[in-house]
Design a protein around this motif. Structure first.
Motif, mmCIF file in Angstrom:
data_model
loop_
_atom_site.group_PDB
_atom_site.id
_atom_site.type_symbol
_atom_site.label_atom_id
_atom_site.label_comp_id
_atom_site.label_asym_id
_atom_site.label_seq_id
_atom_site.Cartn_x
_atom_site.Cartn_y
_atom_site.Cartn_z
ATOM 1 N N CYS A 118 0.797 -1.207 0.035
ATOM 2 C CA CYS A 118 0.041 0.144 -0.076
ATOM 3 C C CYS A 118 0.973 1.258 0.080
ATOM 4 N N MET A 120 -0.268 4.351 1.049
ATOM 5 C CA MET A 120 -0.742 5.169 2.175
ATOM 6 C C MET A 120 0.100 5.620 3.452
ATOM 7 N N GLY A 121 0.836 4.433 3.564
ATOM 8 C CA GLY A 121 1.729 4.638 4.759
ATOM 9 C C GLY A 121 1.288 4.976 6.187
ATOM 10 N N CYS A 122 0.029 4.363 6.562
ATOM 11 C CA CYS A 122 -0.535 4.531 7.896
ATOM 12 C C CYS A 122 0.498 4.014 8.846
ATOM 13 N N PHE A 124 0.174 2.841 11.856
ATOM 14 C CA PHE A 124 -0.021 1.796 12.642
ATOM 15 C C PHE A 124 -0.477 0.417 11.966
ATOM 16 N N CYS A 125 -0.192 0.585 10.500
ATOM 17 C CA CYS A 125 -0.540 -0.684 9.769
ATOM 18 C C CYS A 125 0.670 -1.554 9.247
ATOM 19 N N THR A 127 0.728 -3.503 6.692
ATOM 20 C CA THR A 127 0.969 -3.485 5.266
ATOM 21 C C THR A 127 1.380 -2.074 4.819
ATOM 22 N N GLY A 128 0.976 -1.028 5.601
ATOM 23 C CA GLY A 128 1.635 -0.011 5.151
ATOM 24 C C GLY A 128 3.025 0.242 5.157
ATOM 25 N N GLY A 163 -4.060 -2.662 0.828
ATOM 26 C CA GLY A 163 -4.233 -1.688 -0.168
ATOM 27 C C GLY A 163 -5.259 -0.656 0.221
ATOM 28 N N VAL A 197 -9.002 5.550 3.015
ATOM 29 C CA VAL A 197 -8.507 6.653 4.038
ATOM 30 C C VAL A 197 -9.212 7.802 3.686
HETATM 31 FE FE1 SF4 Z 1 -3.544 2.351 5.448
HETATM 32 FE FE2 SF4 Z 1 -5.160 0.496 4.846
HETATM 33 FE FE3 SF4 Z 1 -2.806 1.139 3.447
HETATM 34 FE FE4 SF4 Z 1 -2.865 0.022 5.839
HETATM 35 S S1 SF4 Z 1 -3.667 -0.963 3.845
HETATM 36 S S2 SF4 Z 1 -1.514 1.584 5.114
HETATM 37 S S3 SF4 Z 1 -4.575 1.069 6.902
HETATM 38 S S4 SF4 Z 1 -4.740 2.534 3.644
#
Ligand code: SF4
Length: 346
Positions: A118, A120-122, A124-125, A127-128, A163, A197
């Motif tokens: 992903c 988005m780089g959150c 806490f995630c 995946t990010g 994602g 997001v």
């Molecule tokens: Fe953010 Fe969702 Fe991507 Fe994780 S998978 S970084 S929570 S948008």
């Protein structure tokens, strides 16, 4: 030599175009749709009401891009995490996505992925933290639904796996079309929830073109604090996302919900609850509180059960419907924010 095309994921209209090019009768496209999406075959040879000549020609020019999961981990609570290989993206070395099957009484929900990694780089995630490795096609997205043993028993689909759906919107809309169209599975769009997001251009297009439910990842109502954990807050502030949502009618069957992961000492006190109430005032919506699942890669802590209940009660008492989402599959890293695309044996 031209490469073969993947029939799986094509719409009725696209199959009609293919049949026209090949000189097949127009109704053949509907027959192919039925085999792909209603009878769910995974070989062209199984399409037995097509003539032998049609099947032979189709096999020369096309294939059905279905493939079984390469791994499955089962939680003690019955949740199952399926791992799918995405061969096209294998060149990056990161080519797996996960789908999580969550049985719950009469309901069976599948949480699916739309990207490998992903952007988005959150913070806490999990995946990010991996970065972005590629978009899934509509066929890759649908394969997660069609190729698990529980495919026939699914009642709900949520796009909340790996994602950001609004960052791969064409493929997401193509896949929801197959799920909802009369020529596809014919599901009500209200059995499908797509999360984001809050990428405003994508969200606006999605709201205009789809009737599926929407879930916005909110996590903190204070702009500066949200920016600390969600970089996309800079380009698309949550206040602007909510201003967009207020332009749509949420009093009918389509629902908007907000996901709010609770981090101890960061967003779980009454001041944040009050700010959230202020932000959402008058919007017909629901807030889902999610327990943060600690991971070695993420420096945040889990809120206590009491803090979560206090927060929920404050919102409900101030006119914002709020529930605490049950955590599922934490022991197999299948819970929210923990999907990393790794096999149990890797
Ligand atoms: Fe953010 Fe969702 Fe991507 Fe994780 S998978 S970084 S929570 S948008």
């Amino acid at each position: 030599m031209t490469s073969k095309s993947n029939l799986f994921g094509l719409s009725l209209e696209e199959l009609q175009q293919l049949c026209a090019r090949e000189g097949f009768p127009r109704f053949t496209a509907k027959q192919i749709c039925d085999w792909l999406y209603k009878k769910r075959v995974d070989t062209i040879d199984a399409m037995t009401n097509l003539s032998l000549a049609q099947r032979a020609r189709l096999s020369e020019i096309a294939f059905i891009g279905r493939h079984a999961p390469v791994d499955c981990q089962v939680s003690k609570d019955g949740t199952k995490k399926y791992l799918f290989s995405v061969e096209r993206l294998a060149v990056s070395g990161k080519s797996y996505v996960e789908a999580v099957y969550i049985p719950d009484g009469d309901r069976a929900t599948l949480c699916i992925s739309c990207q490998v990694g992903c952007k988005m780089g959150c913070r806490f995630c999990v995946t990010g933290q991996q970065g972005f490795h590629g978009n899934l096609s509509a066929a890759d997205i649908l394969n997660q639904i069609f190729s698990i043993p529980e495919a026939d028993s699914l009642t709900n689909i949520v796009f909340m796996g790996m994602g950001e759906p609004m960052d791969n919107l064409d493929a997401v809309l193509r896949s929801t079309a197959v799920l909802t169209a009369p020529w596809g599975l014919g599901w009500s769009p209200h059995r499908i929830t797509v999360s984001t997001v809050g990428i405003i251009p994508g969200l606006k297009r999605f709201l205009d073109e789809s009737q599926c439910h929407v879930a916005v990842s909110l996590h903190n109502p204070v702009a500066a604090e949200r920016l600390d954990i969600m970089p996309m807050q800079k380009a698309y502030p949550i206040a602007d996302v909510i201003a967009l949502l207020r332009k749509y009618d949420w009093s009918g069957q389509r629902r908007i919900s907000f996901e709010y992961t609770m981090f101890r000492g960061m967003n779980d006190d009454t001041a944040h609850a009050a700010e959230l109430v202020r932000l959402l005032r008058g919007l017909y919506c629901r807030v889902n509180l999610i327990r943060f699942h600690a991971s070695p890669d993420v420096p945040f802590k889990t809120s206590s059960a009491q803090a979560m209940e206090r927060f929920r009660d404050y919102l409900n008492a101030h006119g914002v419907t709020c529930t605490i989402r049950a955590s599922r599959g934490e022991d197999i890293m299948a819970a929210c924010g923990l999907l990393a695309g790794q096999a149990s044996s890797v």
